[in-house]
Motif scaffolding. Structure first.
Motif, PDB file in Angstrom:
ATOM      1  N   ALA A 117       0.858  -1.190   0.000  1.00 16.58           N
ATOM      2  CA  ALA A 117       0.000   0.000   0.000  1.00 16.58           C
ATOM      3  C   ALA A 117       0.894   1.240   0.000  1.00 16.58           C
ATOM      4  O   ALA A 117       1.794   1.359   0.849  1.00 16.58           O
ATOM      5  CB  ALA A 117      -0.921   0.010   1.209  1.00 16.58           C
ATOM      6  N   VAL A 118       0.684   2.154  -0.940  1.00 11.93           N
ATOM      7  CA  VAL A 118       1.489   3.377  -1.082  1.00 11.93           C
ATOM      8  C   VAL A 118       0.562   4.580  -0.954  1.00 11.93           C
ATOM      9  O   VAL A 118      -0.441   4.684  -1.687  1.00 11.93           O
ATOM     10  CB  VAL A 118       2.223   3.412  -2.435  1.00 11.93           C
ATOM     11  CG1 VAL A 118       3.070   4.685  -2.545  1.00 11.93           C
ATOM     12  CG2 VAL A 118       3.088   2.169  -2.610  1.00 11.93           C
ATOM     13  N   ILE A 119       0.891   5.491  -0.020  1.00  7.26           N
ATOM     14  CA  ILE A 119       0.075   6.706   0.168  1.00  7.26           C
ATOM     15  C   ILE A 119       1.033   7.889   0.361  1.00  7.26           C
ATOM     16  O   ILE A 119       1.992   7.806   1.133  1.00  7.26           O
ATOM     17  CB  ILE A 119      -0.853   6.584   1.386  1.00  7.26           C
ATOM     18  CG1 ILE A 119      -1.852   5.438   1.171  1.00  7.26           C
ATOM     19  CG2 ILE A 119      -1.608   7.889   1.618  1.00  7.26           C
ATOM     20  CD1 ILE A 119      -2.808   5.257   2.337  1.00  7.26           C
ATOM     21  N   THR A 120       0.756   9.014  -0.309  1.00  2.87           N
ATOM     22  CA  THR A 120       1.545  10.249  -0.204  1.00  2.87           C
ATOM     23  C   THR A 120       0.658  11.341   0.375  1.00  2.87           C
ATOM     24  O   THR A 120      -0.529  11.467   0.009  1.00  2.87           O
ATOM     25  CB  THR A 120       2.054  10.677  -1.579  1.00  2.87           C
ATOM     26  OG1 THR A 120       2.808   9.598  -2.156  1.00  2.87           O
ATOM     27  CG2 THR A 120       2.950  11.905  -1.464  1.00  2.87           C
ATOM     28  N   ARG A 121       1.235  12.174   1.290  1.00  2.93           N
ATOM     29  CA  ARG A 121       0.456  13.276   1.864  1.00  2.93           C
ATOM     30  C   ARG A 121       0.088  14.273   0.788  1.00  2.93           C
ATOM     31  O   ARG A 121       0.757  14.396  -0.237  1.00  2.93           O
ATOM     32  CB  ARG A 121       1.266  13.980   2.961  1.00  2.93           C
ATOM     33  CG  ARG A 121       1.199  13.220   4.274  1.00  2.93           C
ATOM     34  CD  ARG A 121       2.045  13.858   5.341  1.00  2.93           C
ATOM     35  NE  ARG A 121       1.834  15.304   5.476  1.00  2.93           N
ATOM     36  CZ  ARG A 121       2.236  16.021   6.523  1.00  2.93           C
ATOM     37  NH1 ARG A 121       2.873  15.409   7.518  1.00  2.93           N
ATOM     38  NH2 ARG A 121       2.037  17.311   6.587  1.00  2.93           N
ATOM     39  N   GLY A 124       2.761  16.572  -0.215  1.00  4.37           N
ATOM     40  CA  GLY A 124       3.914  15.930  -0.848  1.00  4.37           C
ATOM     41  C   GLY A 124       5.123  15.822   0.035  1.00  4.37           C
ATOM     42  O   GLY A 124       6.189  15.401  -0.431  1.00  4.37           O
ATOM     43  N   ARG A 125       5.038  16.172   1.311  1.00  7.17           N
ATOM     44  CA  ARG A 125       6.195  16.177   2.175  1.00  7.17           C
ATOM     45  C   ARG A 125       6.550  14.797   2.720  1.00  7.17           C
ATOM     46  O   ARG A 125       7.641  14.610   3.219  1.00  7.17           O
ATOM     47  CB  ARG A 125       5.946  17.136   3.346  1.00  7.17           C
ATOM     48  CG  ARG A 125       5.796  18.582   2.921  1.00  7.17           C
ATOM     49  CD  ARG A 125       5.536  19.465   4.103  1.00  7.17           C
ATOM     50  NE  ARG A 125       6.584  19.335   5.102  1.00  7.17           N
ATOM     51  CZ  ARG A 125       6.503  19.846   6.341  1.00  7.17           C
ATOM     52  NH1 ARG A 125       5.403  20.492   6.716  1.00  7.17           N
ATOM     53  NH2 ARG A 125       7.506  19.695   7.196  1.00  7.17           N
ATOM     54  N   ARG A 126       5.628  13.884   2.636  1.00  2.00           N
ATOM     55  CA  ARG A 126       5.903  12.560   3.206  1.00  2.00           C
ATOM     56  C   ARG A 126       5.169  11.488   2.395  1.00  2.00           C
ATOM     57  O   ARG A 126       4.057  11.708   1.897  1.00  2.00           O
ATOM     58  CB  ARG A 126       5.463  12.519   4.666  1.00  2.00           C
ATOM     59  CG  ARG A 126       6.026  11.343   5.430  1.00  2.00           C
ATOM     60  CD  ARG A 126       5.751  11.491   6.903  1.00  2.00           C
ATOM     61  NE  ARG A 126       6.381  12.702   7.444  1.00  2.00           N
ATOM     62  CZ  ARG A 126       6.152  13.191   8.644  1.00  2.00           C
ATOM     63  NH1 ARG A 126       5.274  12.603   9.422  1.00  2.00           N
ATOM     64  NH2 ARG A 126       6.769  14.273   9.070  1.00  2.00           N
ATOM     65  N   ARG A 127       5.823  10.323   2.318  1.00  2.00           N
ATOM     66  CA  ARG A 127       5.266   9.193   1.551  1.00  2.00           C
ATOM     67  C   ARG A 127       5.480   7.925   2.386  1.00  2.00           C
ATOM     68  O   ARG A 127       6.588   7.656   2.841  1.00  2.00           O
ATOM     69  CB  ARG A 127       5.988   9.065   0.205  1.00  2.00           C
ATOM     70  CG  ARG A 127       5.445   7.973  -0.709  1.00  2.00           C
ATOM     71  CD  ARG A 127       6.039   8.213  -2.109  1.00  2.00           C
ATOM     72  NE  ARG A 127       5.667   7.161  -3.041  1.00  2.00           N
ATOM     73  CZ  ARG A 127       6.418   6.121  -3.337  1.00  2.00           C
ATOM     74  NH1 ARG A 127       7.608   6.007  -2.748  1.00  2.00           N
ATOM     75  NH2 ARG A 127       6.009   5.212  -4.183  1.00  2.00           N
ATOM     76  N   ALA A 128       4.390   7.139   2.551  1.00  2.00           N
ATOM     77  CA  ALA A 128       4.447   5.909   3.365  1.00  2.00           C
ATOM     78  C   ALA A 128       4.220   4.699   2.469  1.00  2.00           C
ATOM     79  O   ALA A 128       3.346   4.697   1.593  1.00  2.00           O
ATOM     80  CB  ALA A 128       3.401   5.952   4.477  1.00  2.00           C
ATOM     81  N   VAL A 129       5.031   3.669   2.725  1.00  2.00           N
ATOM     82  CA  VAL A 129       4.906   2.394   1.999  1.00  2.00           C
ATOM     83  C   VAL A 129       4.746   1.288   3.056  1.00  2.00           C
ATOM     84  O   VAL A 129       5.639   1.114   3.905  1.00  2.00           O
ATOM     85  CB  VAL A 129       6.127   2.109   1.113  1.00  2.00           C
ATOM     86  CG1 VAL A 129       5.974   0.742   0.435  1.00  2.00           C
ATOM     87  CG2 VAL A 129       6.304   3.216   0.080  1.00  2.00           C
TER      88      VAL A 129
END
Length: 429
Positions: A117-121, A124-129
Motif C-alpha cells: 500500500a502506497v500513500i503520499t500526503r 507531498g512532504r511525506r510518503r508511506a509504503v
C-alpha cells in the motif's frame, strides 16, 4: 457375480456425497474467505500507511533514518516512510533500507511476494509504503480451511453410522418382506403385504405377487390334472386287472398266460404311477400333515417287514435310540418304502435301513450315481439309465415328503463302500 448389498451401497454413496458436498462447501468458503480477508487486510494496510503519515519526524537533512525497535518478534507487516526528497526517514526493523515500490503510484499493488500500500500526503512532504507478505494471507486462509475440515474428519465416522441406521430403518420393511418370503413353505403362494414396503419398492412387490399368482395357477392346474388323472385311472385299472386275472385263471394256454402276466405287470405299473401322482398332488397341494409322536426305529421295522419276501436282503440297524419325532407316519413310511424299493431295484443287496437320532439312511452295495445325476433324478418323471423299471416319481415323492417335514434329502457314497440316501432333520437349537 458377487451379490451387492443395497444398504451398504446406499450408505457409502451417501457418505461420499456428503463428503464431496462438505469439501466443495469448504472450498467455496475458502474462495469467499480469501476475498473478504484480502479486503480487510488491504484496508488495514491503507490505515497503517495513513497513521504513519501523521507521525512527527525530523526533517533535518543530517538526521539519520530511524528504525522502530520493539524487541525480537515476527513481523508480518513492514513499512517505510520517505520525505519529499525520497529519503528514508523511518522503517520497521525488518524492512529493507532500499525503497519498496519507489516507482509505484499511490494505491494497492502486488510487488513480488508482497502486497504493498502506497500513500503520499497531500502536501507531498511525506510518503508511506506498507507491505504485507502474501504468504501470511495464504497461511491464514489455509489454517481457516483446515479448521473447517477438521469437523469432517471427526463427524465422518458418526455420519457413516447414522446414515447406516437411517437406511437400515428405511429398508426394514423390505427386509421383513424378504424374511417372510424365505420362511414360507413351498405351497404358500399368498400375496406379500405392501404396507411395510417403501413406495419405491412396491412395484417390485406387486410384480412378485403377480408371479406368485401365476405360479399358483400353474400348480393348481398341475395338481388338478394329476389328481383327476389318478382318480380316473384307478377304476378302469382295477377293472382291467380283474379281467386279466379272470382270463389268467380260465386259460390253459401257456403262451396266452405269459401274455396275461405281462399285461398284469403293466397294469400294476400304471396303478403305482396313478397312486404316486395322487400322493404328489396331495403334497404339492399343501395338505396338512397328520403329525403324531413317531419312533423312527419302529417305523423302519414296520416298512422293512413289507419286504419279507426279500429274505435277508433288507435289514434294520439302529445306531442309537432315536428320540420321538413329530411327523406324519403314513407319508414317512411311503417315502422310506420308495427308498428301499429304489435300492432293491437299482442298487445291489444287501440293503440296510440305518436309524440314528434325527436321521434315516438307506444303504445298498451299488455304485450309486453322481451328485449331478442325483439332482436330476429328484425331479418328477426323471429316470436313470438302468434297465430296471420304474415310474420316475419315487424320488420326487421322497423329496416332497422331506420338504414337508423340514428334512433334507441327500445322497453320497457310503464311507465303507456302497451308496447311501439319507433323510436328515435339523438339530433343535
Amino acid at each position: 457375480m458377487k451379490a451387492r448389498s443395497l444398504e451398504a451401497g446406499l450408505r457409502w454413496r451417501l457418505v461420499a456425497v456428503l463428503t464431496l458436498l462438505w469439501v466443495a462447501g469448504t472450498l467455496g468458503a475458502g474462495v469467499a474467505l480469501w476475498h473478504e480477508t484480502g479486503e480487510v487486510l488491504d484496508s488495514a494496510l491503507a490505515e497503517t500507511a495513513q497513521r504513519l503519515l501523521v507521525l512527527p519526524l525530523q526533517d533535518d537533512e543530517a538526521a539519520t533514518p530511524r528504525v522502530a525497535e520493539v524487541g525480537e518478534h515476527e513481523e508480518r507487516v513492514i513499512y517505510q516512510v520517505f520525505d519529499a526528497r525520497g529519503r528514508l526517514r523511518l522503517r520497521s526493523h525488518e524492512a529493507p533500507e532500499e525503497p519498496l515500490g519507489q516507482d509505484l503510484a499511490d494505491g494497492l499493488h502486488r510487488l513480488g511476494p508482497w502486497r504493498v500500500a502506497v500513500i503520499t500526503r497531500d502536501d507531498g512532504r511525506r510518503r508511506a509504503v506498507v507491505a504485507e507478505a502474501l504468504e501470511h494471507r495464504v497461511e491464514s486462509v489455509t489454517e481457516s480451511l483446515l479448521a473447517l475440515m477438521w469437523p469432517l474428519a471427526v463427524l465422518l465416522p458418526a455420519a457413516v453410522v447414522l446414515v447406516g441406521v437411517v437406511i437400515r430403518r428405511g429398508l426394514a420393511g423390505v427386509r421383513q418382506t424378504g424374511e417372510a418370503l424365505d420362511r414360507r413353505a413351498a405351497h404358500e403362494l399368498d400375496p406379500l403385504p405392501l404396507a411395510p414396503v417403501p413406495v419405491e419398492m412396491q412395484p417390485f412387490v406387486r410384480s412378485v405377487n403377480a408371479l406368485l399368482a401365476r405360479v399358483g395357477q400353474l400348480l393348481q392346474a398341475e395338481q388338478a390334472f394329476a389328481a383327476q388323472a389318478g382318480h380316473e385311472l384307478r377304476t378302469p385299472l382295477a377293472a382291467a386287472r380283474a379281467q386279466a386275472q379272470r382270463l389268467l385263471a380260465h386259460t390253459g394256454d401257456e403262451g396266452l398266460q405269459e401274455r396275461v402276466r405281462s399285461l398284469l405287470r403293466q397294469i400294476d405299473r400304471l396303478t403305482r404311477t396313478s397312486e404316486r401322482l395322487l400322493d404328489l398332488a396331495r403334497l404339492r397341494g399343501g395338505a396338512a400333515l397328520r403329525r403324531s409322536a413317531l419312533d423312527l426305529a419302529e417305523l423302519a421295522r414296520l416298512v422293512v417287514s413289507d419286504f419279507g419276501g426279500e429274505g435277508a436282503a433288507v435289514s434294520v440297524r439302529v445306531v442309537a435310540p432315536p428320540p420321538v419325532l413329530q411327523a406324519d407316519a403314513d407319508l414317512l413310511a411311503l417315502a422310506l418304502r420308495n427308498l428301499v424299493e429304489n435300492a432293491l431295484r437299482h442298487g445291489r443287496t444287501p440293503v440296510v435301513v440305518e436309524v440314528a437320532p434325527g436321521r434315516l439312511t438307506v444303504l445298498d452295495a451299488g455304485a450309486g450315481v453322481s451328485p449331478e445325476e442325483w439332482e436330476r433324478l429328484a425331479r418328477p418323471f426323471e429316470r436313470g439309465a438302468t434297465p430296471a423299471g420304474g415310474t420316475g416319481l419315487g424320488l420326487a415323492l421322497v423329496a416332497q415328503v422331506a420338504r414337508a417335514h423340514g428334512a433334507e434329502l441327500r445322497a453320497a457314497q457310503a464311507p465303507g463302500g456302497g451308496f447311501a440316501v439319507t433323510l436328515e432333520w435339523p438339530r433343535p437349537r
